[in-house]
Write a protein that holds these residues in place. Structure first.
Motif, mmCIF file in Angstrom:
data_model
loop_
_atom_site.group_PDB
_atom_site.id
_atom_site.type_symbol
_atom_site.label_atom_id
_atom_site.label_comp_id
_atom_site.label_asym_id
_atom_site.label_seq_id
_atom_site.Cartn_x
_atom_site.Cartn_y
_atom_site.Cartn_z
ATOM 1 N N THR A 67 -5.112 -4.602 5.286
ATOM 2 C CA THR A 67 -6.495 -4.492 4.976
ATOM 3 C C THR A 67 -6.656 -3.953 3.328
ATOM 4 O OG1 THR A 67 -6.490 -2.185 5.727
ATOM 5 C CG2 THR A 67 -7.052 -3.583 7.354
ATOM 6 N N GLY A 68 -5.573 -3.517 2.840
ATOM 7 C CA GLY A 68 -5.889 -3.336 1.477
ATOM 8 C C GLY A 68 -6.377 -1.784 1.347
ATOM 9 N N LEU A 69 -6.360 -0.986 2.319
ATOM 10 C CA LEU A 69 -7.006 0.244 2.284
ATOM 11 C C LEU A 69 -6.324 1.198 1.516
ATOM 12 C CD1 LEU A 69 -8.938 2.508 3.642
ATOM 13 C CD2 LEU A 69 -6.987 3.097 5.296
ATOM 14 N N ARG A 70 -7.011 1.956 0.584
ATOM 15 C CA ARG A 70 -6.484 3.106 -0.147
ATOM 16 C C ARG A 70 -7.100 4.379 0.487
ATOM 17 N NH1 ARG A 70 -7.341 5.261 -5.838
ATOM 18 N NH2 ARG A 70 -5.077 5.978 -6.337
ATOM 19 N N THR A 71 -6.279 5.296 1.166
ATOM 20 C CA THR A 71 -7.013 6.182 2.053
ATOM 21 C C THR A 71 -7.445 7.162 0.849
ATOM 22 O OG1 THR A 71 -4.877 7.699 1.681
ATOM 23 C CG2 THR A 71 -4.978 6.019 3.791
ATOM 24 N N GLN A 72 -8.320 8.204 1.557
ATOM 25 C CA GLN A 72 -9.193 9.386 0.759
ATOM 26 C C GLN A 72 -8.149 10.096 -0.040
ATOM 27 O OE1 GLN A 72 -12.415 11.507 2.564
ATOM 28 N NE2 GLN A 72 -11.092 13.242 2.158
ATOM 29 N N ALA A 73 -6.992 10.487 0.707
ATOM 30 C CA ALA A 73 -6.042 11.290 0.170
ATOM 31 C C ALA A 73 -5.274 10.766 -1.182
ATOM 32 C CB ALA A 73 -4.993 11.855 1.200
ATOM 33 N N GLU A 74 -5.040 9.484 -0.991
ATOM 34 C CA GLU A 74 -4.419 8.853 -2.126
ATOM 35 C C GLU A 74 -5.289 8.845 -3.319
ATOM 36 O OE1 GLU A 74 -1.581 5.195 -0.490
ATOM 37 O OE2 GLU A 74 -3.636 5.028 0.380
ATOM 38 N N ARG A 75 -6.612 8.492 -3.087
ATOM 39 C CA ARG A 75 -7.545 8.585 -4.152
ATOM 40 C C ARG A 75 -7.719 9.796 -4.831
ATOM 41 N NH1 ARG A 75 -10.495 5.818 -0.264
ATOM 42 N NH2 ARG A 75 -12.133 7.600 -0.130
ATOM 43 N N GLN A 87 -5.366 24.001 -0.016
ATOM 44 C CA GLN A 87 -4.487 23.739 -0.923
ATOM 45 C C GLN A 87 -4.308 22.551 -1.140
ATOM 46 O OE1 GLN A 87 -3.609 26.482 -3.196
ATOM 47 N NE2 GLN A 87 -4.497 27.847 -1.903
ATOM 48 N N GLN A 88 -4.429 21.791 -2.323
ATOM 49 C CA GLN A 88 -4.033 20.272 -2.345
ATOM 50 C C GLN A 88 -2.641 20.186 -2.597
ATOM 51 O OE1 GLN A 88 -5.550 17.801 -5.971
ATOM 52 N NE2 GLN A 88 -6.106 16.327 -4.423
ATOM 53 N N ARG A 89 -2.070 19.246 -2.159
ATOM 54 C CA ARG A 89 -0.737 18.970 -2.344
ATOM 55 C C ARG A 89 -0.463 17.650 -2.908
ATOM 56 N NH1 ARG A 89 1.368 23.745 -1.990
ATOM 57 N NH2 ARG A 89 0.786 24.824 -0.187
ATOM 58 N N PRO A 90 -0.249 17.606 -4.235
ATOM 59 C CA PRO A 90 0.109 16.409 -5.024
ATOM 60 C C PRO A 90 1.023 15.382 -4.559
ATOM 61 C CG PRO A 90 -0.415 18.223 -6.465
ATOM 62 C CD PRO A 90 -0.180 18.762 -5.205
ATOM 63 N N GLY A 91 0.588 14.274 -3.939
ATOM 64 C CA GLY A 91 1.697 13.249 -3.662
ATOM 65 C C GLY A 91 1.911 13.251 -2.151
ATOM 66 N N TRP A 92 1.097 14.202 -1.473
ATOM 67 C CA TRP A 92 1.122 14.410 -0.052
ATOM 68 C C TRP A 92 0.169 13.164 0.725
ATOM 69 C CZ3 TRP A 92 2.843 19.540 2.592
ATOM 70 C CH2 TRP A 92 3.644 20.218 2.051
ATOM 71 N N VAL A 93 0.827 12.154 0.998
ATOM 72 C CA VAL A 93 -0.300 11.084 1.537
ATOM 73 C C VAL A 93 0.368 10.352 2.596
ATOM 74 C CG1 VAL A 93 -1.386 10.591 -0.735
ATOM 75 C CG2 VAL A 93 0.723 9.254 -0.081
ATOM 76 N N TRP A 94 -0.195 9.657 3.342
ATOM 77 C CA TRP A 94 0.200 8.722 4.669
ATOM 78 C C TRP A 94 1.713 8.406 4.683
ATOM 79 C CZ3 TRP A 94 2.026 3.890 5.279
ATOM 80 C CH2 TRP A 94 1.644 3.024 4.120
#
Length: 267
Positions: A67-75, A87-94
């Motif tokens: 699908t080409g999805l880029r998740t909200q966490a990635e954005r 707390q945001q965790r940089p680089g913590w994505v799916w």
């Protein structure tokens, strides 16, 4: 010598032909098809079916590739944890739940409720309703379940009479978890399907990751089953927890369901 060489060439051609047939079968119906593993391993519970495990990183990767999805966490640059506040965790994505690439069989996290629902639709399924999730987790529906489970019995925990065997914080017993988890609390999640099978033969319904469900229109989505971040109490059916639908955190994942007899709607 010539006949021996001819025989060896004949065998080589046969081996190559079988290998090509195997590759064709893999592409046509195996793990490389769009919704491959996401279609497999469901438990029938009469009116509906539900995934036996939480959706894995590998399955979600096929969805993203399709699908080409880029998740909200990635954005946003990374998902979150709650440690004295969000707390945001940089680089913590799916695909990297703790900031480094995860194993294919880790449960996918840092996924919002709409993203989870979109995956299930892509896989020809849907998110389970709150009622379906509760029935699957606590009431044994199999005709001949293995001991200690009994058909028709409703249990206090998805693991049965006690929370032992679930991956929770402190009071569920020891469960192997991934080595990459580095947080101020808990030991992180376990691989999908790696803990003790519970009610209805389902894995990780209690503990591991909270799971998004369909709570109905106009309601903040409920998350079910507790997680490795908390103790045993949230594993119970009477524990109520909900989150804004755009929440993307390290300890919320999901699984999918399908109405019995519904045709698969692969894209």
């Amino acid at each position: 010598m010539r006949s021996t060489a001819s025989f060896q060439l004949f065998i080589l051609r046969k081996v190559l032909a079988l290998a090509i047939l195997g590759l064709v079968a893999l592409v046509a119906g195996g793990p490389l098809t769009p919704a491959g593993a996401a279609q497999d391993d469901m438990q029938s519970l009469g009116r509906f079916e539900i995934d036996r495990t939480e959706v894995s990183i590998a399955a979600f990767r096929r969805f993203v590739q399709s699908t080409g999805l880029r998740t909200q966490a990635e954005r946003a640059g990374g998902g979150s944890t709650y440690e004295g506040g969000w707390q945001q965790r940089p680089g913590w994505v799916w695909h990297s739940p703790y900031g480094q690439p995860g194993h294919d069989q880790e449960p996918v996290a840092h996924v919002t409720h709409p993203e989870a629902a979109a995956f299930c639709r892509w896989a020809g399924k849907r998110l389970p309703t709150d009622a379906e999730w509760g029935e699957a987790a606590y009431t044994e529906r199999r005709a001949a379940p293995p001991a200690p489970f009994r058909q028709g019995q409703t249990y206090p925990y998805p693991t049965g009479d006690s929370p032992q065997g679930a991956n929770c914080l402190g009071d569920c017993g020891a469960v192997p978890t991934v080595a990459a988890a580095q947080t101020s609390r808990g030991r992180g999640h376990a691989l999908t399907g790696s803990t003790r099978a519970g009610v209805n033969g389902l894995f990780e319904m209690g503990g591991n990751l909270w799971e998004w469900v369909d709570s109905g229109p106009g309601k903040e989505p409920r998350t079910r089953g507790g997680s490795w971040w908390y103790g045993a109490q949230p594993l119970r059916d009477d524990h109520y927890q909900s989150k804004p639908p755009d929440t993307a955190v390290v300890y919320i994942g999901f699984r999918c369901a399908r109405t019995a007899g519904a045709p698969s709607q692969r894209p």
